[in-house]
Motif scaffolding. Sequence first.
Motif, PDB file in Angstrom:
ATOM      1  N   PHE A 130       0.828  -1.205   0.000  1.00  0.00           N
ATOM      2  CA  PHE A 130       0.000   0.000   0.000  1.00  0.00           C
ATOM      3  C   PHE A 130       0.865   1.259   0.000  1.00  0.00           C
ATOM      4  O   PHE A 130       0.634   2.189  -0.773  1.00  0.00           O
ATOM      5  CB  PHE A 130      -0.932  -0.020   1.218  1.00  0.00           C
ATOM      6  N   LEU A 131       1.888   1.279   0.857  1.00  0.00           N
ATOM      7  CA  LEU A 131       2.780   2.439   0.896  1.00  0.00           C
ATOM      8  C   LEU A 131       3.541   2.607  -0.408  1.00  0.00           C
ATOM      9  O   LEU A 131       3.756   3.727  -0.885  1.00  0.00           O
ATOM     10  CB  LEU A 131       3.758   2.312   2.063  1.00  0.00           C
ATOM     11  N   TYR A 132       3.954   1.506  -1.013  1.00  0.00           N
ATOM     12  CA  TYR A 132       4.653   1.593  -2.292  1.00  0.00           C
ATOM     13  C   TYR A 132       3.755   2.228  -3.339  1.00  0.00           C
ATOM     14  O   TYR A 132       4.192   3.096  -4.097  1.00  0.00           O
ATOM     15  CB  TYR A 132       5.111   0.212  -2.756  1.00  0.00           C
ATOM     16  N   VAL A 133       2.506   1.799  -3.387  1.00  0.00           N
ATOM     17  CA  VAL A 133       1.588   2.366  -4.382  1.00  0.00           C
ATOM     18  C   VAL A 133       1.389   3.855  -4.135  1.00  0.00           C
ATOM     19  O   VAL A 133       1.406   4.654  -5.071  1.00  0.00           O
ATOM     20  CB  VAL A 133       0.242   1.609  -4.365  1.00  0.00           C
ATOM     21  N   VAL A 134       1.239   4.258  -2.883  1.00  0.00           N
ATOM     22  CA  VAL A 134       1.049   5.682  -2.578  1.00  0.00           C
ATOM     23  C   VAL A 134       2.248   6.489  -3.053  1.00  0.00           C
ATOM     24  O   VAL A 134       2.114   7.499  -3.751  1.00  0.00           O
ATOM     25  CB  VAL A 134       0.799   5.894  -1.066  1.00  0.00           C
ATOM     26  N   PHE A 135       3.457   6.049  -2.718  1.00  0.00           N
ATOM     27  CA  PHE A 135       4.640   6.826  -3.076  1.00  0.00           C
ATOM     28  C   PHE A 135       5.013   6.690  -4.549  1.00  0.00           C
ATOM     29  O   PHE A 135       5.517   7.642  -5.153  1.00  0.00           O
ATOM     30  CB  PHE A 135       5.816   6.449  -2.178  1.00  0.00           C
TER      31      PHE A 135
END
Length: 124
Positions: free
Chosen positions: A68-73
């Motif tokens: 999820f964090l990878y997709v956000v960044f």
Amino acid sequence: MSQPLAGYAVVLAVGLAGVLLFGAAMVMRRLLAPVSPVATRLTTYESGVDPVGHGWAQSQIRYLGFAFLYVVFAVDAVYLFPWATVLRDTNLGMASLVEMAIFIGVLLVGLAHAARRGLLRWTA
């Protein structure tokens, strides 16, 4: 060709070129790739490790948070950097600024959700 259909002709030409290049790559692979169907080459492996046991394995849910964090960044970088390079262009106008503000707002909602869930802490 009429003006409204000219854009479709370009899209059709690019799509046709993509299909032809894909087909040519598959034909060349079939012609040039070595063929040696040995039993060891036909077995399944995961990251260089031979499969042992059953095909079912549970993964930890915390990896979903990392994804999820990878997709956000990653989405942030993919859309913000090109926009920032043309930011001084006077033709962008107020609509572009509003669209980017909405985009950054959606990203901030995702980031706030990650922070609320504790995904941004250094210790787990």
